[in-house]
Enzyme design. Structure first.
Site, PDB file in Angstrom:
ATOM      1  N   GLY A  46      43.317  54.433 -22.117  1.00  0.00           N
ATOM      2  CA  GLY A  46      43.538  54.116 -20.702  1.00  0.00           C
ATOM      3  C   GLY A  46      42.537  53.078 -20.249  1.00  0.00           C
ATOM      4  O   GLY A  46      41.490  52.890 -20.888  1.00  0.00           O
ATOM      5  N   GLN A  51      37.366  48.312 -14.492  1.00  0.00           N
ATOM      6  CA  GLN A  51      36.593  48.239 -15.745  1.00  0.00           C
ATOM      7  C   GLN A  51      36.563  46.826 -16.326  1.00  0.00           C
ATOM      8  O   GLN A  51      35.778  46.539 -17.227  1.00  0.00           O
ATOM      9  CB  GLN A  51      37.149  49.227 -16.777  1.00  0.00           C
ATOM     10  CG  GLN A  51      36.951  50.684 -16.372  1.00  0.00           C
ATOM     11  CD  GLN A  51      37.507  51.634 -17.400  1.00  0.00           C
ATOM     12  OE1 GLN A  51      38.687  51.941 -17.378  1.00  0.00           O
ATOM     13  NE2 GLN A  51      36.667  52.086 -18.321  1.00  0.00           N
ATOM     14  N   CYS A  94      34.642  57.241 -22.148  1.00  0.00           N
ATOM     15  CA  CYS A  94      34.977  56.159 -21.223  1.00  0.00           C
ATOM     16  C   CYS A  94      34.518  54.840 -21.833  1.00  0.00           C
ATOM     17  O   CYS A  94      33.391  54.747 -22.326  1.00  0.00           O
ATOM     18  CB  CYS A  94      34.285  56.379 -19.877  1.00  0.00           C
ATOM     19  SG  CYS A  94      34.714  55.133 -18.648  1.00  0.00           S
ATOM     20  N   LEU A  95      35.389  53.847 -21.786  1.00  0.00           N
ATOM     21  CA  LEU A  95      35.035  52.543 -22.355  1.00  0.00           C
ATOM     22  C   LEU A  95      33.867  51.906 -21.608  1.00  0.00           C
ATOM     23  O   LEU A  95      33.203  51.025 -22.152  1.00  0.00           O
ATOM     24  CB  LEU A  95      36.258  51.613 -22.344  1.00  0.00           C
ATOM     25  CG  LEU A  95      37.415  52.067 -23.253  1.00  0.00           C
ATOM     26  CD1 LEU A  95      38.616  51.159 -23.069  1.00  0.00           C
ATOM     27  CD2 LEU A  95      36.976  52.110 -24.716  1.00  0.00           C
ATOM     28  N   HIS A 136      41.378  60.726 -14.879  1.00  0.00           N
ATOM     29  CA  HIS A 136      40.200  59.915 -15.247  1.00  0.00           C
ATOM     30  C   HIS A 136      40.342  58.489 -14.693  1.00  0.00           C
ATOM     31  O   HIS A 136      39.401  57.944 -14.117  1.00  0.00           O
ATOM     32  CB  HIS A 136      40.080  59.923 -16.773  1.00  0.00           C
ATOM     33  CG  HIS A 136      39.004  59.060 -17.354  1.00  0.00           C
ATOM     34  ND1 HIS A 136      37.949  59.552 -18.100  1.00  0.00           N
ATOM     35  CD2 HIS A 136      38.826  57.716 -17.333  1.00  0.00           C
ATOM     36  CE1 HIS A 136      37.172  58.556 -18.482  1.00  0.00           C
ATOM     37  NE2 HIS A 136      37.680  57.422 -18.039  1.00  0.00           N
ATOM     38  N   GLU A 137      41.542  57.907 -14.837  1.00  0.00           N
ATOM     39  CA  GLU A 137      41.754  56.517 -14.386  1.00  0.00           C
ATOM     40  C   GLU A 137      41.803  56.430 -12.858  1.00  0.00           C
ATOM     41  O   GLU A 137      41.267  55.486 -12.275  1.00  0.00           O
ATOM     42  CB  GLU A 137      43.048  55.943 -14.976  1.00  0.00           C
ATOM     43  CG  GLU A 137      43.159  55.959 -16.490  1.00  0.00           C
ATOM     44  CD  GLU A 137      41.968  55.380 -17.217  1.00  0.00           C
ATOM     45  OE1 GLU A 137      41.196  54.610 -16.607  1.00  0.00           O
ATOM     46  OE2 GLU A 137      41.774  55.710 -18.393  1.00  0.00           O
ATOM     47  N   HIS A 140      38.478  56.286 -11.471  1.00  0.00           N
ATOM     48  CA  HIS A 140      37.893  54.931 -11.521  1.00  0.00           C
ATOM     49  C   HIS A 140      38.265  54.122 -10.278  1.00  0.00           C
ATOM     50  O   HIS A 140      37.442  53.367  -9.756  1.00  0.00           O
ATOM     51  CB  HIS A 140      38.388  54.165 -12.751  1.00  0.00           C
ATOM     52  CG  HIS A 140      37.617  54.409 -14.017  1.00  0.00           C
ATOM     53  ND1 HIS A 140      36.276  54.145 -14.142  1.00  0.00           N
ATOM     54  CD2 HIS A 140      38.014  54.872 -15.234  1.00  0.00           C
ATOM     55  CE1 HIS A 140      35.883  54.431 -15.384  1.00  0.00           C
ATOM     56  NE2 HIS A 140      36.918  54.883 -16.070  1.00  0.00           N
TER      57      HIS A 140
HETATM   58  O1  GNR Z   1      39.847  55.790 -24.244  1.00  0.00           O
HETATM   59  C1  GNR Z   1      39.655  56.733 -23.462  1.00  0.00           C
HETATM   60  N1  GNR Z   1      39.781  58.007 -23.920  1.00  0.00           N
HETATM   61  C2  GNR Z   1      39.798  59.106 -23.088  1.00  0.00           C
HETATM   62  C3  GNR Z   1      39.678  60.361 -23.681  1.00  0.00           C
HETATM   63  C4  GNR Z   1      39.716  61.503 -22.910  1.00  0.00           C
HETATM   64  C5  GNR Z   1      39.887  61.398 -21.545  1.00  0.00           C
HETATM   65  C6  GNR Z   1      39.991  60.162 -20.939  1.00  0.00           C
HETATM   66  C7  GNR Z   1      39.960  59.016 -21.715  1.00  0.00           C
HETATM   67  S1  GNR Z   1      40.126  57.469 -20.953  1.00  0.00           S
HETATM   68  C8  GNR Z   1      39.236  56.464 -22.064  1.00  0.00           C
HETATM   69  C9  GNR Z   1      39.351  55.001 -21.693  1.00  0.00           C
HETATM   70  C10 GNR Z   1      38.702  54.771 -20.359  1.00  0.00           C
HETATM   71  O2  GNR Z   1      37.519  54.662 -20.173  1.00  0.00           O
HETATM   72  N2  GNR Z   1      39.487  54.717 -19.315  1.00  0.00           N
HETATM   73  O3  GNR Z   1      38.984  54.547 -18.082  1.00  0.00           O
HETATM   74 NI    NI Z   2      36.994  55.418 -18.171  1.00  0.00          NI
END
Ligand code: GNR
Ligand code: NI
Length: 176
Positions: A46, A51, A94-95, A136-137, A140
């Site tokens: 995601g 980001q 999270c990236l 999660h997104e 953000h």
């Molecule tokens: O790549 C991602 N893996 C992930 C694993 C578990 C829960 C959420 C994520 S999102 C993350 C990529 C990211 O930072 N998205 O904002």
């Molecule tokens: Ni993230």
């Protein structure tokens, strides 16, 4: 298409609240395609526009496993309509916080409304990893990171580590 540099903790850009998308046009679709390319390159499942430094309410998700055909999803102006009382725990990463993982508890299922890449209103009932990733997104888009859902002790440790990494990498710090 192009791969964009990722914004990394503790960059304050990550704390910005993103603005609603007003028009789903070629410019926005180009950004969505660049985000997908950036996400696949990382790799991640995601990515939110903030980001890559764009404070717009846009996110992409692809949960296809290695060897499966790609399954890109684009969500514009997503809103959670309903969250389940049932919770589930996933190990999240999270990236923007590379190589750090922690368990986060969230609603196990969510109903989300959003515009797709054609600007068409859609609804999705999501469970499992899709539900976790969407939350999660969407966090953000509101300037919230997954470390905000863990203990303050752990969060402070992670933030300190990334502040030090950023300082060590900053220009003009090579002497000594
Ligand atoms: O790549 C991602 N893996 C992930 C694993 C578990 C829960 C959420 C994520 S999102 C993350 C990529 C990211 O930072 N998205 O904002
Ligand atoms: Ni993230």
């Amino acid at each position: 298409m192009s791969i964009k540099p990722l914004i990394i903790l503790p960059d304050p850009i990550l704390r910005q609240v993103s603005k609603p998308v007003e028009r789903v046009d070629g410019d926005l679709r180009k950004l969505a395609d660049d985000m997908l390319e950036t996400m696949y390159d990382a790799p991640g499942i995601g990515l939110a526009a903030i980001q890559v430094g764009e404070p717009r309410r846009l996110l992409v998700i692809d949960l296809a496993k290695e060897g499966e055909p790609p399954a890109p999803h684009v969500f514009i102006n997503p809103e959670i309509l309903e969250s389940s009382d049932q919770r589930s725990v996933y190990e999240e990463g999270c990236l923007s916080i590379p190589d750090y993982y922690a368990e986060v508890e969230r609603p196990a299922a969510v109903r989300v409304k959003y515009l797709d890449r054609d600007g068409k209103l859609q609804e999705m009932q999501a469970e499992g990893l899709m539900a976790t990733c969407l939350q999660h997104e969407i966090d953000h888009l509101n300037g919230v990171l997954f470390i905000d859902h863990i203990s303050k002790l752990k969060r402070d440790m992670v933030v300190r580590k990334f502040k030090k990494l950023a300082k060590d990498k900053a220009p003009g710090k090579m002497v000594g």
